[in-house]
Scaffold this motif. Structure first.
Motif, mmCIF file in Angstrom:
data_model
loop_
_atom_site.group_PDB
_atom_site.id
_atom_site.type_symbol
_atom_site.label_atom_id
_atom_site.label_comp_id
_atom_site.label_asym_id
_atom_site.label_seq_id
_atom_site.Cartn_x
_atom_site.Cartn_y
_atom_site.Cartn_z
ATOM 1 N N THR A 167 1.412 -0.317 16.378
ATOM 2 C CA THR A 167 0.161 -0.904 15.887
ATOM 3 C C THR A 167 -0.094 -0.369 14.487
ATOM 4 O OG1 THR A 167 -2.216 -1.011 16.179
ATOM 5 C CG2 THR A 167 -1.140 0.949 17.018
ATOM 6 N N LEU A 168 -0.933 -1.120 13.737
ATOM 7 C CA LEU A 168 -1.248 -0.657 12.389
ATOM 8 C C LEU A 168 -2.621 -0.010 12.315
ATOM 9 C CD1 LEU A 168 0.123 -3.635 10.280
ATOM 10 C CD2 LEU A 168 1.030 -1.331 10.342
ATOM 11 N N LYS A 169 -3.384 -0.153 13.386
ATOM 12 C CA LYS A 169 -4.772 0.333 13.375
ATOM 13 C C LYS A 169 -4.809 1.844 13.118
ATOM 14 C CE LYS A 169 -8.294 -2.150 15.008
ATOM 15 N NZ LYS A 169 -7.985 -3.169 14.293
ATOM 16 N N GLY A 170 -5.535 2.227 12.077
ATOM 17 C CA GLY A 170 -5.700 3.644 11.781
ATOM 18 C C GLY A 170 -4.500 4.309 11.135
ATOM 19 N N LYS A 171 -3.451 3.533 10.857
ATOM 20 C CA LYS A 171 -2.259 4.129 10.239
ATOM 21 C C LYS A 171 -2.435 4.182 8.721
ATOM 22 C CE LYS A 171 0.181 4.165 14.101
ATOM 23 N NZ LYS A 171 0.448 5.341 14.875
ATOM 24 N N LYS A 172 -1.603 5.021 8.108
ATOM 25 C CA LYS A 172 -1.669 5.165 6.646
ATOM 26 C C LYS A 172 -0.369 4.643 6.032
ATOM 27 C CE LYS A 172 -2.770 9.647 6.509
ATOM 28 N NZ LYS A 172 -3.225 10.927 5.919
ATOM 29 N N ILE A 173 -0.510 3.735 5.084
ATOM 30 C CA ILE A 173 0.671 3.185 4.404
ATOM 31 C C ILE A 173 0.552 3.461 2.905
ATOM 32 C CG2 ILE A 173 1.918 1.064 3.812
ATOM 33 C CD1 ILE A 173 1.196 -0.010 6.543
ATOM 34 N N ALA A 174 1.629 3.997 2.345
ATOM 35 C CA ALA A 174 1.670 4.237 0.897
ATOM 36 C C ALA A 174 2.466 3.123 0.246
ATOM 37 C CB ALA A 174 2.323 5.586 0.617
ATOM 38 N N TYR A 175 1.944 2.603 -0.859
ATOM 39 C CA TYR A 175 2.653 1.561 -1.606
ATOM 40 C C TYR A 175 3.089 2.156 -2.945
ATOM 41 C CZ TYR A 175 3.499 -2.793 -4.159
ATOM 42 O OH TYR A 175 4.070 -3.791 -4.921
ATOM 43 N N LEU A 176 4.391 2.361 -3.063
ATOM 44 C CA LEU A 176 4.958 2.968 -4.269
ATOM 45 C C LEU A 176 5.525 1.846 -5.123
ATOM 46 C CD1 LEU A 176 5.877 5.705 -5.618
ATOM 47 C CD2 LEU A 176 8.007 5.444 -4.354
ATOM 48 N N PHE A 177 4.952 1.618 -6.309
ATOM 49 C CA PHE A 177 5.355 0.428 -7.064
ATOM 50 C C PHE A 177 5.549 0.706 -8.539
ATOM 51 C CE2 PHE A 177 1.425 -0.828 -9.307
ATOM 52 C CZ PHE A 177 0.524 0.039 -8.717
ATOM 53 N N TYR A 178 6.377 -0.131 -9.128
ATOM 54 C CA TYR A 178 6.653 -0.114 -10.564
ATOM 55 C C TYR A 178 5.442 -0.706 -11.279
ATOM 56 C CZ TYR A 178 10.066 -0.186 -14.432
ATOM 57 O OH TYR A 178 10.762 0.052 -15.578
ATOM 58 N N ASP A 179 4.942 -0.003 -12.285
ATOM 59 C CA ASP A 179 3.663 -0.397 -12.878
ATOM 60 C C ASP A 179 3.839 -1.521 -13.899
ATOM 61 O OD1 ASP A 179 1.045 -0.464 -13.422
ATOM 62 O OD2 ASP A 179 0.915 1.465 -14.404
ATOM 63 N N ASN A 180 4.203 -2.682 -13.412
ATOM 64 C CA ASN A 180 4.238 -3.869 -14.283
ATOM 65 C C ASN A 180 3.682 -5.043 -13.473
ATOM 66 O OD1 ASN A 180 6.296 -4.593 -12.557
ATOM 67 N ND2 ASN A 180 7.882 -4.713 -14.128
ATOM 68 N N PRO A 181 3.512 -6.200 -14.093
ATOM 69 C CA PRO A 181 2.917 -7.303 -13.336
ATOM 70 C C PRO A 181 3.640 -7.608 -12.025
ATOM 71 C CG PRO A 181 2.972 -7.852 -15.642
ATOM 72 C CD PRO A 181 3.690 -6.547 -15.509
ATOM 73 N N ALA A 182 4.973 -7.546 -12.039
ATOM 74 C CA ALA A 182 5.726 -7.832 -10.811
ATOM 75 C C ALA A 182 5.403 -6.791 -9.741
ATOM 76 C CB ALA A 182 7.221 -7.840 -11.107
ATOM 77 N N GLY A 183 5.260 -5.551 -10.155
ATOM 78 C CA GLY A 183 4.953 -4.491 -9.198
ATOM 79 C C GLY A 183 3.560 -4.627 -8.617
ATOM 80 N N LYS A 184 2.636 -5.141 -9.426
ATOM 81 C CA LYS A 184 1.254 -5.253 -8.958
ATOM 82 C C LYS A 184 0.996 -6.533 -8.181
ATOM 83 C CE LYS A 184 -0.750 -4.484 -12.926
ATOM 84 N NZ LYS A 184 -1.790 -4.261 -13.930
ATOM 85 N N GLU A 185 1.926 -7.481 -8.289
ATOM 86 C CA GLU A 185 1.676 -8.785 -7.694
ATOM 87 C C GLU A 185 1.353 -8.734 -6.193
ATOM 88 O OE1 GLU A 185 4.748 -11.795 -8.006
ATOM 89 O OE2 GLU A 185 3.187 -13.276 -8.341
ATOM 90 N N PRO A 186 2.077 -7.932 -5.365
ATOM 91 C CA PRO A 186 1.794 -7.960 -3.921
ATOM 92 C C PRO A 186 0.460 -7.336 -3.529
ATOM 93 C CG PRO A 186 3.946 -6.994 -4.375
ATOM 94 C CD PRO A 186 3.218 -7.069 -5.669
ATOM 95 N N LEU A 187 -0.242 -6.680 -4.451
ATOM 96 C CA LEU A 187 -1.454 -5.944 -4.079
ATOM 97 C C LEU A 187 -2.486 -6.768 -3.305
ATOM 98 C CD1 LEU A 187 -1.968 -3.560 -7.131
ATOM 99 C CD2 LEU A 187 -1.533 -2.914 -4.764
ATOM 100 N N PRO A 188 -2.809 -7.988 -3.746
ATOM 101 C CA PRO A 188 -3.817 -8.739 -2.959
ATOM 102 C C PRO A 188 -3.423 -8.947 -1.502
ATOM 103 C CG PRO A 188 -3.036 -10.031 -4.859
ATOM 104 C CD PRO A 188 -2.431 -8.682 -4.978
ATOM 105 N N ILE A 189 -2.134 -9.200 -1.261
ATOM 106 C CA ILE A 189 -1.676 -9.392 0.121
ATOM 107 C C ILE A 189 -1.836 -8.097 0.911
ATOM 108 C CG2 ILE A 189 0.349 -9.872 1.551
ATOM 109 C CD1 ILE A 189 -0.554 -12.350 0.187
ATOM 110 N N LEU A 190 -1.403 -6.990 0.300
ATOM 111 C CA LEU A 190 -1.467 -5.708 0.996
ATOM 112 C C LEU A 190 -2.920 -5.341 1.305
ATOM 113 C CD1 LEU A 190 1.225 -3.767 -1.061
ATOM 114 C CD2 LEU A 190 1.418 -4.534 1.301
#
Lengths: 415, 355
Positions: A167-190
């Motif tokens: 389950t994902l409830k209460g879990k912690k997920i880290a998103y490690l990304f390259y700081d450019n537009p492509a790297g930031k693109e998935p943020l709204p979904i996440l």
């Protein structure tokens, strides 16, 4: 001085005749031209030098079997060095040579050509880059992502994490990304998924060129201590991330990487398969050599008395090249069906592209369904994991949280 | 050959300082105008116009950088960032306020000039390599800012779609229409730079470059002129960025990263520092050479290699030949292509006599 001027003029004149004199003169009657952009010498050369031979080999294979309905395919490849002006030059060149499709390469290049492709009514494919919202065929009628966008990859990554953690409830997920537009693109979904699935999301940006991320990884492993790490990195950065995470004692089996951090080259650069044991990778094309089409390519080389190209060993990128070529050819096949064998225009090929369905090439291509509204084909992913010295399939073709991604595409169209 | 100065007497200062000191110059300009305005668009296919369009845009940017580096002697590796400032200013104005290009274009230039002055402030205290690093910081700060401020960049993608420029109802959406649009601005930039360099400001720039202490002693306010040089140079860069934006139909800062600044420095060094013609030669050389080399290699190589092998050979060979040619030209003439051209011209000036 005079002599040198004269000799230069002579060379220039000779060059001119060679350059402009012969091109076009050899054009055969039944021939279709594909334009293909590539980066063999720029910052992403590690991808291009493997991916592009895959593209050519598939086209050669098709030609060696007599082409498509009697049409031979001629590929014009232009190395755009991941720069934007040469990409425009390449597109105009393709247009001049009568190309029916423009295989794009690079996110800024895809964006810069989006308008031009529409004006010229030429379909352009951008597997694995460009904008995620280009999946919307109504808004971008001539851009075809044809592979899982970063939004779809984000959905697929979280789906995989959910499966692993229960389950994902209460879990912690880290998103490690390259700081450019492509790297930031998935943020709204996440962010959207973090709300609906109830997990905590924290983002860790890695500045370009992405080879220094000690601080971010230390922050992840020692302070945040997440249940899972989702990594979205490019170039040299993925191998650095593998090394750093491993070095700080974080289990790589709790890491999943997006598609540009998932090649054999990344694993080797990180110190080999033993080092990266357990590392999970998302893929938008099949991995490995166990596909009939790859065996056909080897057989084709054998028939010519040549060994199979060494690029084939780097199966992740090579297969992506094969997949891109295969989808181009399939679109052409559909276009020829519609024109009844007459030479297709680029617009015919666009329509052909929109009819691709149930074309899997023995599993190398995902079960895409490209429609006039969905140019992404469904956003299919596979997960492959480093296990015992090789990449092993852990999850068959699947779509992660498709409704969330479709919602985002629709919302983006309105804004 | 035709370049004769005998019999031309200048009786006034004005005649001596004229933009075209010899009658042949006027004829040359007229011939070039005929060539570029009439003959080329009539005779050349869209593809060649597209290449020329890229050259025109590069000429504007190279001229701007040459004003700063070549004429004023201030090294800058932030030129690409100034282009992105112009590009995003114009894109925001064009999309949010729906303004036409003849407002957004100068506005982009002016905004870039403003930012250029700010980035140029360190030049008042430091020179040479130190200044290069300060402008590098400017480049990175601007890139970072655009990437992280959605109000400027228009969202996570950091790209803004811009409508095609519209001239009295004519939408400039093909290469041949854009050709005239870009030709106009390239010609304007060339003439403006030629005139700037004949003016008090241009001479002050050159004085600052040659010896800034001496320039200060003869009464040139070097602070003012250094900042002015940054402003003018950045204005050109901003306009260049706006032209790129209209040409591609999108503003995207990834088009203007550090590598672009280096490319433009390469253009003016190959072409010739401190010369207008050198900037043009440099822009042509850097834009055209890779294309010509590729066409050449494609045709020669297809005799030896198969299509798929050829692609691999071309990329590597082209890069090596490109690098080798740069080295070759700089060894033959360290002062760039402009000097090479002047050597040729001076030879014919006295031809067939050696002296």
């Amino acid at each position: 001085m005079l002599r040198s001027v004269k000799s230069w003029l002579g060379i220039a004149a000779a060059a001119g005749t060679l350059a402009f004199g012969t091109s076009g003169a050899l054009a055969q009657q039944k021939e279709v031209v594909f334009g293909f952009q590539c980066d063999r010498t720029g910052p992403t050369a590690t991808v291009g030098t493997v991916l592009c031979p895959g593209y050519h080999d598939y086209i050669d294979l098709v030609n060696s079997k007599g082409g498509v309905d009697g049409y031979k395919i001629k590929v014009i490849e232009v190395d755009n060095e991941y720069k934007v002006p040469p990409a425009m030059e390449a597109h105009e060149r393709f247009k001049k040579e009568g190309a029916v499709i423009d295989g794009l390469y690079g996110t800024p290049q895809t964006q810069a050509l989006a308008k031009k492709l529409e004006e010229d009514k030429m379909p352009g494919t951008s597997p694995g880059f460009g904008t995620a919202s280009a999946a919307d065929g109504k808004r971008f009628p001539y851009i075809f992502p044809i592979a899982a966008s970063y939004w779809s990859q984000a959905g697929a990554a979280i789906e995989f994490v959910k499966e692993k953690l229960g389950t994902l409830k209460g879990k912690k997920i880290a998103y490690l990304f390259y700081d450019n537009p492509a790297g930031k693109e998935p943020l709204p979904i996440l962010e959207d998924l973090s709300k609906s699935e109830g997990f905590e999301l924290r983002t860790f940006a890695v500045p370009a060129p992405g080879v220094e991320m000690g601080a971010q990884v230390l922050d992840i492993t020692s302070r945040y201590k997440p249940d899972f790490v989702v990594a979205h990195l490019f170039g040299r950065a993925p191998s650095v991330a593998i090394k750093e995470l491993k070095g700080k004692g974080y289990p790589l089996s709790k890491v999943i990487s997006f598609v540009w951090g998932s090649a054999e080259a990344d694993i080797l650069a990180a110190g080999g398969y033993a080092m990266a044991e357990g590392y999970n990778t998302l893929q938008f094309a099949g991995v490995g050599k166990d596909f009939p089409v790859l065996k056909d390519i080897v057989a084709m080389y054998k028939a010519q008395g040549k060994p199979a190209p060494k690029e084939m060993d780097s199966t992740v990128y090579y297969n992506r090249g094969v997949m891109t070529a295969a989808i181009h050819v399939e679109a052409l096949r559909n276009a020829l069906k519609a024109t009844g064998g007459k030479p297709p225009t680029s617009d015919d090929v666009r329509k052909g592209m929109e009819q691709i369905k149930g074309f899997t090439l023995g599993g190398l291509v995902p079960p895409l369904t490209i429609t006039p509204t969905d140019h992404e084909g469904g956003g299919w992913c596979e997960v492959w994991t480093v296990k015992g010295g090789k990449l092993v399939k852990t999850k068959e073709w699947y779509q992660g949280f498709r409704q969330v991604i479709e919602k985002q595409i629709a919302a983006d169209a309105k804004s | 050959m035709f370049h004769r100065e005998a019999g031309i007497f200048k009786t006034t200062y004005a005649a001596d300082m004229a933009l075209y000191p010899l009658p042949i110059a006027k004829w040359t300009v007229a011939a070039l105008a005929l060539l570029f305005v009439v003959l080329i668009p009539l005779l050349f296919a869209e593809y060649y116009l597209a290449i020329l369009n890229l050259i025109f845009i590069a000429v504007v940017g190279a001229l701007g950088l040459n004003i700063l580096v070549g004429y004023t002697g201030q090294i800058s590796i932030g030129h690409g960032a100034f282009m992105s400032v112009g590009a995003y200013t114009a894109a925001n104005l064009a999309v949010r306020l729906d303004l036409p290009f003849w407002i957004t274009l100068p506005a982009g230039g002016l905004m870039a000039a403003l930012i250029g002055v700010v980035v140029g402030i360190p030049s008042l205290r430091i020179k040479g390599l130190y200044l290069a690093i300060a402008t590098l910081a400017g480049q990175l700060i601007i890139e970072w800012t655009i990437n992280h401020v959605p109000a400027i960049s228009g969202g996570a993608q950091a790209s803004i779609q811009v409508p095609r420029p519209d001239l009295f109802g004519l939408i400039l959406n093909t290469q041949s229409r854009l050709y005239f649009f870009l030709l106009f601005f390239a010609a304007l930039a060339i003439v403006a730079t030629l005139n700037l360099m004949r003016s008090r400001i241009g001479r002050a720039f050159i004085a600052v470059r040659d010896q800034d202490i001496a320039a200060e002693i003869i009464g040139i306010n070097i602070y003012r002129y250094k900042l002015l040089s940054f402003a003018i140079s950045s204005f050109y860069a901003g306009v260049c960025g706006v032209l790129y934006t209209y040409y591609f139909g999108i503003a995207n800062y990834e088009q203007f990263q550090l590598i672009v600044s280096i490319d433009y420095l390469a253009m003016i060094i190959i072409g010739g520092l401190g010369s207008v013609l050198g900037s043009i030669f440099g822009a042509i050389f850097v834009t055209l050479l890779p294309i010509v080399l590729r066409l050449l290699l494609e045709n020669v190589g297809s005799l030896v290699f198969s299509e798929s092998e050829l692609a691999n050979v071309i990329s590597g060979t082209r890069l090596a030949v490109f690098g080798a040619l740069i080295i070759f030209f700089l060894i033959v003439e360290p002062e760039g292509l402009n000097r090479l051209w002047r050597n040729v011209r001076n030879y014919f000036r006295v031809w067939p006599f050696s002296y």
